[in-house]
Enzyme design. Structure first.
Site, PDB file in Angstrom:
ATOM      1  N   ARG A  16       0.838  -1.202   0.000  1.00 22.15           N
ATOM      2  CA  ARG A  16       0.000   0.000   0.000  1.00 22.15           C
ATOM      3  C   ARG A  16       0.872   1.251   0.000  1.00 22.15           C
ATOM      4  O   ARG A  16       2.075   1.186   0.243  1.00 22.15           O
ATOM      5  CB  ARG A  16      -0.955   0.021   1.192  1.00 22.15           C
ATOM      6  N   GLY A  17       0.244   2.394  -0.313  1.00 18.35           N
ATOM      7  CA  GLY A  17       0.944   3.668  -0.300  1.00 18.35           C
ATOM      8  C   GLY A  17       2.089   3.731  -1.292  1.00 18.35           C
ATOM      9  O   GLY A  17       2.014   3.226  -2.416  1.00 18.35           O
ATOM     10  N   ASN A  89      11.411   0.192   2.425  1.00 20.62           N
ATOM     11  CA  ASN A  89      10.385   1.230   2.405  1.00 20.62           C
ATOM     12  C   ASN A  89       9.548   1.282   3.679  1.00 20.62           C
ATOM     13  O   ASN A  89       9.010   2.335   4.019  1.00 20.62           O
ATOM     14  CB  ASN A  89       9.470   1.005   1.188  1.00 20.62           C
ATOM     15  N   THR A  93       5.477   5.773  12.507  1.00 22.05           N
ATOM     16  CA  THR A  93       5.653   7.002  13.274  1.00 22.05           C
ATOM     17  C   THR A  93       4.990   6.854  14.636  1.00 22.05           C
ATOM     18  O   THR A  93       3.948   6.196  14.766  1.00 22.05           O
ATOM     19  CB  THR A  93       5.031   8.227  12.570  1.00 22.05           C
ATOM     20  N   GLY A 150       8.229  17.208  17.271  1.00 22.85           N
ATOM     21  CA  GLY A 150       7.588  16.005  17.776  1.00 22.85           C
ATOM     22  C   GLY A 150       7.983  14.746  17.040  1.00 22.85           C
ATOM     23  O   GLY A 150       7.344  13.705  17.190  1.00 22.85           O
ATOM     24  N   TYR A 154      11.636   9.717  14.513  1.00 20.46           N
ATOM     25  CA  TYR A 154      11.480   9.532  13.068  1.00 20.46           C
ATOM     26  C   TYR A 154      12.607  10.236  12.307  1.00 20.46           C
ATOM     27  O   TYR A 154      13.210   9.661  11.390  1.00 20.46           O
ATOM     28  CB  TYR A 154      10.120  10.084  12.639  1.00 20.46           C
ATOM     29  N   GLY A 185       9.128  14.042   0.163  1.00 21.00           N
ATOM     30  CA  GLY A 185       8.541  15.078   0.997  1.00 21.00           C
ATOM     31  C   GLY A 185       7.127  14.672   1.355  1.00 21.00           C
ATOM     32  O   GLY A 185       6.860  13.512   1.663  1.00 21.00           O
ATOM     33  N   ILE A 187       3.790  13.318   0.632  1.00 19.68           N
ATOM     34  CA  ILE A 187       3.215  12.460  -0.401  1.00 19.68           C
ATOM     35  C   ILE A 187       1.798  12.070   0.016  1.00 19.68           C
ATOM     36  O   ILE A 187       1.527  11.822   1.191  1.00 19.68           O
ATOM     37  CB  ILE A 187       4.067  11.184  -0.594  1.00 19.68           C
TER      38      ILE A 187
END
Length: 246
Positions: A16-17, A89, A93, A150, A154, A185, A187
């Site tokens: 996905r994504g 990939n 988060t 924050g 990540y 960036g 997406i």
């Protein structure tokens, strides 16, 4: 463009994504894709059904686990007989300011976003080295270059991929193995869809292109780096961010 037919790729988070867009791009070039996934069994089932005719397979595992990485790597090679392309990939988060971030939240994000790329690369390198061929593409983020409020865990993990990429590129260049990083960036994915409207507006205001990118705009760069003809490109960082960071 080189001939990629018959090659095998492992794309983590590949159902996905951005990962799905990468998988589809590689499949269109004749690559057999083994797509990794963690928890979204429905997306994995759909991918398996949609691309079974192209030899695609799905493999469940926790990329934050060294044992799972070794197992998945072994499954892919056992099933397909080889591995030519590794796309690291998969990402997660757990946003919180440093003052409020629990050690477990730090470790989890570092484990999935950075350590997973190390564990899979380490597991699959021996057969790449033996065959004298390989393409490794790490998917970082613009946040690895800019930091993010924050997002210390990540940002640290995504920045860490730069060092991993360059070091591994140095170690493997003479064996016809290339290692590169792509840094997207903003997406349009499920992850960005969860950003509050006010925050999204602020992010868009910082993008010269004035819009989020599409997953396929990242995938086409990955396809280029995975191509056999891209053999003299290694240790590099390719930004796909609409000018957000230059």
């Amino acid at each position: 463009m080189g001939d990629m037919s018959g090659q095998v790729a492992l794309v983590t988070g590949g159902t996905r994504g951005v990962g799905l867009a990468i998988s589809k791009r590689l499949i269109s070039r004749g690559v057999t894709v083994a797509a990794g996934y963690s928890a979204n069994a429905e997306a994995a089932r759909r991918f398996g059904d949609d691309y079974a005719d192209y030899g695609a397979t799905v493999h469940q595992g926790d990329i934050g686990s060294a044992d799972d990485c070794a197992r998945v790597a072994g499954e892919v090679v056992a099933r397909h007989g080889r591995l030519d392309i590794l796309v690291n990939n998969a990402a997660t988060t757990l946003d919180r300011t440093v003052r409020k971030m629990a050690p477990a939240e730090w470790e989890r994000v570092i484990g999935v976003n950075l350590s997973g790329a190390f564990h899979l690369s380490r597991a699959l390198l021996p057969q790449m080295l033996e065959r004298g061929y390989g393409r490794i593409v790490n998917i970082s983020s613009v946040i690895g270059s800019t930091g993010g409020f924050g997002q210390a865990n990540y940002a640290a993990a995504k920045a860490g991929l730069f060092g991993l990429t360059m070091s591994l590129a140095l170690e493997t260049a003479r064996k016809n193995i290339t290692v590169n990083t792509v840094t997207p960036g903003l997406i349009s994915t499920d992850m960005s869809a969860a950003i509050p409207a006010a925050a999204l507006e602020q992010i868009l205001a910082r993008i010269p292109a004035g819009r989020p990118g599409a997953p396929d705009e990242v995938a086409r760069v990955v396809e280029f780096l995975a191509d056999p003809e891209s053999s003299y490109i290694t240790g590099q960082v390719y930004a796909v961010n609409g000018g957000m960071y230059m």
